[in-house]
Design a protein around this motif. Structure first.
Motif, short mmCIF file in Angstrom:
data_model
loop_
_atom_site.label_atom_id
_atom_site.label_comp_id
_atom_site.label_asym_id
_atom_site.label_seq_id
_atom_site.Cartn_x
_atom_site.Cartn_y
_atom_site.Cartn_z
N GLN A 257 37.26 7.65 12.91
CA GLN A 257 35.93 7.79 12.69
C GLN A 257 35.42 6.62 11.84
N ARG B 189 30.89 4.34 11.73
CA ARG B 189 30.27 3.38 10.51
C ARG B 189 30.31 2.00 10.88
N ARG C 166 27.32 1.52 12.81
CA ARG C 166 25.96 1.59 12.08
C ARG C 166 25.41 0.53 11.40
N SER D 38 27.50 -1.62 1.56
CA SER D 38 26.66 -0.36 2.08
C SER D 38 27.05 0.85 1.60
N LEU E 216 29.57 2.35 3.28
CA LEU E 216 29.82 3.21 4.36
C LEU E 216 31.40 2.89 4.72
N LEU E 217 31.88 1.74 4.39
CA LEU E 217 33.10 1.23 4.76
C LEU E 217 33.82 1.10 3.41
N ASN F 59 31.65 8.89 -0.64
CA ASN F 59 32.75 9.34 0.17
C ASN F 59 33.65 9.95 -0.51
N TYR G 38 36.87 9.27 4.82
CA TYR G 38 36.48 9.41 6.07
C TYR G 38 36.43 10.82 6.55
N SER H 198 33.59 12.54 9.17
CA SER H 198 32.79 11.53 9.96
C SER H 198 32.91 11.76 11.33
N PRO I 76 27.81 7.23 15.22
CA PRO I 76 26.80 7.67 14.69
C PRO I 76 25.57 8.32 16.00
#
Length: 352
Positions: free
Chosen positions: A43, A47, A50, A190, A192-193, A336, A340, A343, A347
């Motif tokens: 997943q 990210r 993105r 971000s 996201l990670l 999060n 993950y 997810s 995206p």
């Protein structure tokens, strides 16, 4: 010899590997990724794409010890260089499973080198570890410090370094940049990670974050009787974004000269476990509950980098501090809370 343009990243779904994929995509590289997802998730690539605004490219689920499967990847793609992350990485876990650690870490590296050689690929960035220094004592350690591994994990990394040094000695077409890094933490800004280990975290920062977000009751601090100012172990923490920037710059310097080149990556000063607990508590706005526990097998009192060699060679230094590390790790955990899980693989806006 030009800098590589297509890079194979082993272990590219992992914590450092996934952040490296973003860094490379941001700088125009084409990627091929292999990972067995033993401590990661597919997943993550949604990210990565993105953030970077580009597709990762080819992704293969395989164990790098499977030389036939790995060779098929090299058959399908032109590979200019390899960044090798794929490994088991827990110090304490290695004391419980020493055979598995040697098999994966040394056996995987051997299979990778055989496959690279068969396909005419001779440039490698190797992810090593400060753990090879072992019980070297207090103070910053430079690359000339003798290796004294105290765990099967550290010994397996040292064995890989010796293997690579011999390859470079007897096969002069090879260039290896070997990066010994000291405790990478944090997350992509971000949110996201970040670091999302399976099961109970073995590393300090993700454990702290999971306590702060309510997934775990309290932090276990392993060892309160080390010969340090507050009795807890001291480490040189470095932001993951600084770490991956150094890996990307290492690719550029594969064109400098053949042979084996070893560099430390760190800030050059240590923080104790309780220092990090205090910093993370400030970041999240509440005190992190913790309790002292016995030392873990294989751990040492202090590991701090002398990273002046890489600064001299490349003009590169890490720029992010402990507050940045805690802020970014906490942002990832807040956004999060369960990692993950759930997810999508990619995206929706970027599906092919």
């Amino acid at each position: 010899m030009s800098a590589p343009s297509t890079v194979l990243v082993t272990g590219g779904a992992g914590f450092i590997g996934s952040h490296t994929c973003v860094e490379l995509l941001d700088h125009g590289y084409e990627l091929i990724v292999v990972d067995d997802y033993s401590n990661s998730s597919p997943q993550v690539f949604a990210r990565v794409e993105r953030i970077a605004g580009r597709f990762v490219g080819a992704v293969y689920e395989l164990d790098i010890r499977d030389q036939q499967a790995l060779s098929a990847v090299f058959d399908r793609h032109t590979v200019d260089a390899v960044i090798h992350f794929a490994a088991l990485k827990s110090v304490s876990g290695s004391t419980r499973m020493p055979v598995e650690y040697y098999d994966t870490n040394v056996g995987g590296t051997t299979a990778l080198l055989r496959t690279m050689h068969e396909h005419g690929v001779h440039r490698l960035v190797f992810s090593s570890s400060c753990s090879v220094y072992g019980e070297a004592g207090p103070g910053p350690l430079d690359e000339s410090t003798p290796a004294r591994p105290t765990s099967p994990y550290a010994a397996s990394k040292w064995a890989c370094e010796q293997l690579l040094a011999d390859v470079c000695r007897w096969r002069p077409e090879y260039t290896v940049q070997c990066l010994r890094y000291f405790n990478p933490v944090g997350a992509h800004p971000s949110g996201l990670l970040g670091e999302d280990p399976r099961g109970t975290p073995e590393n300090l920062m993700p454990y702290l974050a999971q306590v702060a977000v309510g997934r775990r009751e309290r932090l276990h601090v392993y060892g309160g009787d080390y010969p340090t100012p507050d009795g807890t172990a001291i480490r040189d923490f470095i932001h993951v974004m600084d770490t991956v920037e150094a890996h990307r710059i290492a690719l550029d310097h594969l064109a400098d000269a053949p042979g084996m080149h070893v560099y430390n990556l760190g800030l050059g000063h240590g923080r104790s476990v309780l220092d990090v607990v205090a910093a993370f508590s400030r970041t999240c706005g509440s005190d992190i509950p913790y309790e002292l526990a016995p030392r873990r097998p294989g751990d040492v009192a202090e590991l701090v980098a002398d990273a002046s060699a890489v600064a001299r060679a490349w003009g590169w230094r890490p720029i992010r501090d402990l507050d940045d590390m805690c802020r970014d790790a906490w942002r990832f955990q807040q956004l999060n809370p369960h990692g993950y899980a759930g997810s999508p693989r990619r995206p929706r806006a970027m599906e092919r």
